[in-house]
Scaffold this motif. Structure first.
Motif, PDB file in Angstrom:
ATOM      1  N   UNK A 111      67.555  62.149  61.811  1.00 10.54           N
ATOM      2  CA  UNK A 111      67.100  61.117  62.745  1.00 10.54           C
ATOM      3  C   UNK A 111      68.312  60.480  63.406  1.00 10.54           C
ATOM      4  N   UNK A 112      68.386  60.551  64.724  1.00  9.71           N
ATOM      5  CA  UNK A 112      69.506  60.010  65.484  1.00  9.71           C
ATOM      6  C   UNK A 112      69.081  58.716  66.170  1.00  9.71           C
ATOM      7  N   UNK A 113      69.896  57.681  65.989  1.00  9.33           N
ATOM      8  CA  UNK A 113      69.576  56.349  66.532  1.00  9.33           C
ATOM      9  C   UNK A 113      70.763  55.854  67.357  1.00  9.33           C
ATOM     10  N   UNK A 114      71.013  56.466  68.528  1.00  5.31           N
ATOM     11  CA  UNK A 114      72.118  56.001  69.359  1.00  5.31           C
ATOM     12  C   UNK A 114      71.745  54.739  70.129  1.00  5.31           C
ATOM     13  N   UNK A 115      72.715  53.851  70.262  1.00  8.18           N
ATOM     14  CA  UNK A 115      72.519  52.737  71.166  1.00  8.18           C
ATOM     15  C   UNK A 115      72.421  53.228  72.602  1.00  8.18           C
ATOM     16  N   UNK A 116      71.891  52.376  73.472  1.00  7.00           N
ATOM     17  CA  UNK A 116      71.705  52.772  74.866  1.00  7.00           C
ATOM     18  C   UNK A 116      72.033  51.579  75.764  1.00  7.00           C
ATOM     19  N   UNK A 117      72.164  51.841  77.051  1.00  3.28           N
ATOM     20  CA  UNK A 117      72.446  50.770  78.010  1.00  3.28           C
ATOM     21  C   UNK A 117      71.313  49.744  78.020  1.00  3.28           C
ATOM     22  N   UNK A 118      71.578  48.567  78.568  1.00  2.21           N
ATOM     23  CA  UNK A 118      70.576  47.501  78.628  1.00  2.21           C
ATOM     24  C   UNK A 118      69.311  47.978  79.335  1.00  2.21           C
ATOM     25  N   UNK A 119      68.172  47.713  78.724  1.00  2.00           N
ATOM     26  CA  UNK A 119      66.904  48.001  79.397  1.00  2.00           C
ATOM     27  C   UNK A 119      66.625  47.000  80.512  1.00  2.00           C
ATOM     28  N   UNK A 120      67.052  45.738  80.304  1.00  2.00           N
ATOM     29  CA  UNK A 120      66.768  44.679  81.284  1.00  2.00           C
ATOM     30  C   UNK A 120      67.811  44.598  82.385  1.00  2.00           C
ATOM     31  N   UNK A 121      68.920  45.308  82.259  1.00  2.00           N
ATOM     32  CA  UNK A 121      69.968  45.416  83.267  1.00  2.00           C
ATOM     33  C   UNK A 121      70.480  44.060  83.759  1.00  2.00           C
ATOM     34  N   UNK A 122      70.911  43.209  82.844  1.00  2.00           N
ATOM     35  CA  UNK A 122      71.433  41.904  83.272  1.00  2.00           C
ATOM     36  C   UNK A 122      72.755  42.039  84.018  1.00  2.00           C
ATOM     37  N   UNK A 123      73.513  43.064  83.666  1.00  3.36           N
ATOM     38  CA  UNK A 123      74.718  43.415  84.409  1.00  3.36           C
ATOM     39  C   UNK A 123      74.694  44.930  84.556  1.00  3.36           C
ATOM     40  N   UNK A 124      75.097  45.395  85.730  1.00  2.00           N
ATOM     41  CA  UNK A 124      74.918  46.817  86.001  1.00  2.00           C
ATOM     42  C   UNK A 124      76.089  47.320  86.838  1.00  2.00           C
ATOM     43  N   UNK A 125      77.016  48.127  86.282  1.00  2.00           N
ATOM     44  CA  UNK A 125      76.941  48.769  84.972  1.00  2.00           C
ATOM     45  C   UNK A 125      77.587  47.933  83.882  1.00  2.00           C
ATOM     46  N   UNK A 126      77.197  48.228  82.638  1.00  2.00           N
ATOM     47  CA  UNK A 126      77.862  47.636  81.490  1.00  2.00           C
ATOM     48  C   UNK A 126      78.899  48.629  80.970  1.00  2.00           C
ATOM     49  N   UNK A 127      79.715  48.189  80.038  1.00  2.00           N
ATOM     50  CA  UNK A 127      80.741  49.038  79.467  1.00  2.00           C
ATOM     51  C   UNK A 127      80.146  50.341  78.930  1.00  2.00           C
ATOM     52  N   UNK A 128      80.709  51.456  79.334  1.00  2.00           N
ATOM     53  CA  UNK A 128      80.347  52.815  78.900  1.00  2.00           C
ATOM     54  C   UNK A 128      79.038  53.314  79.509  1.00  2.00           C
TER      55      UNK A 128
END
Length: 624
Positions: A111-128
């Motif tokens: 089971x892989x649980x990678x983090x992901x970019x903001x769903x709500x996109x408060x800043x776009x783009x975020x780091x990485x």
């Protein structure tokens, strides 16, 4: 129950179980992690809050290696228990891709649980964050889609409920299992939600054993009864089904010989009367001879890869037919087989019943017994250590021979890439169903050391050996630190031959003249043909915390292996091997493997190799 998405996911996973044959197992036994800004405040906080009783945590050093460790654990547990792996966004997530491909190709749950970019996109783009001008909903995690058996991105809290249930369904499905990815936007991980308490109830997922269709069974039995020279090809599905006893009973009742793939080796213990060894490009001459003359092949729990079929040149009988015993209809129909779709154990037991009273011809059985005895004498010659050998560096085959003389059925050997898988498949005498752990679906360099950690976690108290060449060691040694941290007394045997010996040999065979495969200084106008590089792999292993034993001679190595086997801390045995001679070295390939050769070239080596390629390729056939 108000929890964050990450807290809810950890709680849910801690209460999932598998059950097969009346035995219950925790599905996700632990979570591996490396924390970054994309998961430290979400999954990281949830793991801290849940505590080690609910979800044990394992600290890794490399994301790919964490997946390899999880695969090693799940394979040792018969795919009934698995690990999760959490990473941050960006490189932490993309580092999962190779491990995910390995898990999915080998059909091992992780089971892989990678983090992901903001769903709500408060800043776009975020780091990485990966910016894709034509699509706002793509992130680097989409690289995991083609190597995952299930993928979902949890962009809202309530989406976790169906996604988590589907993820566990796939993890526990013996046909569909592999890498499962739940991409978790970092803001959603930390978001709170009112969860129904039923979501956290204990769930037991039955791992089914479907029985074959009675019409398919009748056709398969008829085909076996009508054959004169039948052969069983046993693959990893036999192991996953724990069908070794059923296979032995079938072979003993029918007298049909059993050849094994890399994934299937060990399902019959060495010395069983029906065992004729490895099949295909890295197999034995016994299995190759039987395969070329077989008029019926029972492909049991195998994907029938090109190494197994010798790139479709091995099965040469004009009227050869196949029976495909497999849980997956996709595999059961390969090579135009008569499908026998079902669990390997159930299928073998029922086919044995349908064949009651039928046995292969006694002369056929006597022939393969004699062939097997001749092959064993070749193994003995490859393993043999003369008095003169005692004070010289060992050959690779002699290293295996010294291990063979030392281990028993409790020991587990792990390997994946280089020239070792071929030697092991031909030569190794597997003493138990789970001793031989060679990952050859993806043949991934760097798998062995982290996988040994996973196996050691799944089989505490058993001696675990990671056999690696210098090329593989340099790919991925960092999880040694994890073994030291966890106090796992795994043994790493480094066989240093100063380069990519396997590919060097292949390069020579296909006209590449060993180009770019030696670990040497660059010589003027002649490529990498200078002195051997002054790299000290033993010192490197020692710097990562292992106890290190250097063996300079065969005599040293015998003593070093015995010392390592009794060690109570992670231990490395380092030895430089010598090139085997043509008399005592391992036998060459007994069947072909298709690696295309340049159709036009000015160098003689390539032109000669192309002539041989055309000769071998002419034997390829379509089984229709």
């Amino acid at each position: 129950m108000r929890l964050t998405v990450a807290q809810a996911l950890v709680r849910f996973l801690s209460r999932q179980y598998t059950e097969r044959d009346g035995h219950r197992h925790r599905l996700i036994a632990a979570t591996w992690g490396i924390f970054g800004h994309g998961n430290v405040a979400g999954i990281g906080q949830a793991l801290l809050e849940s505590g080690p009783q609910a979800m044990p945590f394992l600290q890794g050093r490399n994301e790919q290696a964490m997946v390899h460790a999880a695969v090693g654990y799940a394979r040792q547990c018969g795919r009934l228990s698995a690990h999760a792996v959490t990473t941050s966004i960006g490189p932490g997530a993309t580092n999962l891709v190779t491990g995910a491909a390995l898990a999915t190709i080998n059909r091992i749950p992780v089971l892989l649980l990678p983090g992901d970019s903001f769903a709500t996109r408060p800043a776009d783009p975020v780091l990485q964050q990966l910016e894709v001008p034509y699509a706002g909903d793509i992130s680097v995690n989409d690289t995991l889609r083609p190597v995952s058996r299930f993928f979902d991105r949890i962009t809202r809290p309530e989406a976790l409920v169906p996604a988590a249930l589907q993820a566990v369904r796939v993890l526990t499905d013996p046909v569909q299992t592999g890498a499962v990815t739940l991409a978790l936007p970092q803001d959603v991980q930390a978001q709170a939600y009112d969860w129904p308490e039923e979501f956290f109830a204990e769930r037991v997922w039955g791992v089914r054993r479907p029985r074959p269709d009675r019409h398919e069974l009748a056709r398969a039995a008829q085909a076996v009864r009508g054959s004169a020279r039948p052969l069983i090809v046993a693959g990893g599905g036999i192991r996953h089904s724990q069908a070794g006893a059923a296979l032995a009973a079938f072979a003993e009742a029918t007298g049909i010989p059993v050849a094994v793939t890399q994934a299937g080796k060990g399902v019959l213990p060495h010395g069983h009367p029906a065992d004729v060894g490895g099949i295909g490009h890295t197999g034995t001459s016994t299995a190759a001879a039987l395969a070329r003359e077989a008029d019926l092949v029972i492909a049991a729990g195998t994907r029938l890869t090109d190494f197994t079929t010798a790139s479709a040149t091995l099965f040469q009988h004009p009227a050869v037919r196949f029976v495909g015993l497999n849980l997956d209809p996709y595999d059961a129909h390969k090579l135009a087989a008569l499908p026998l779709v079902g669990d390997a154990r159930e299928g073998l037991d029922e086919l044995r019943g349908a064949l009651a009273g039928h046995r292969a011809d006694p002369a056929y059985r006597a022939r393969y017994a004699a062939e097997r005895a001749r092959w064993e004498s070749r193994v003995e010659r490859a393993y043999a250590v003369t008095e003169a050998d005692e004070d010289t560096p060992p050959t690779q085959a002699q290293v295996l021979g010294l291990l063979d003389a030392l281990v028993d059925g409790r020991d587990i050997l792990i390997n994946a890439a280089g020239s070792l898988p071929g030697d092991l498949h031909k030569l190794w005498r597997a003493r138990s169903q789970d001793q031989y752990h060679v990952e050859y679906g993806y043949s991934c360099m760097g798998y062995e050391i982290p996988a040994a950690i996973g196996v050691a976690l799944a089989a505490p108290g058993r001696p675990v050996w990671a056999l690696v060449g210098d090329g593989t060691y340099l790919m991925n040694p960092t999880e040694i630190v994890t073994a030291v941290q966890e106090g796992l007394p795994m043994r790493v045997v480094i066989l240093d031959n100063h380069g990519y010996a396997s590919i060097g040999g292949l390069s020579g065979a296909v006209g590449g003249e060993g180009f770019g495969t030696a670990y040497r200084f660059r010589a003027p106008d002649s490529g990498y043909t200078g002195d051997v590089l002054p790299v000290d792999l033993a010192a490197n292993a020692g710097s990562l915390g292992m106890a290190v034993i250097r063996a300079r001679t065969t005599r040293d190595l015998r003593e070093a292996l015995a010392e390592a086997r009794s060690a109570t801390r992670p231990t490395c045995v380092y030895v430089q091997t010598r090139t085997p001679d043509t008399v005592s070295g391992p036998p060459p390939a007994q069947a072909w493997w298709d690696v295309p050769v340049a159709e036009t070239a000015t160098r003689k080596a390539a032109a000669t190799a192309r002539e041989e390629y055309d000769r071998q390729a002419a034997q390829r056939r379509r089984h229709l």
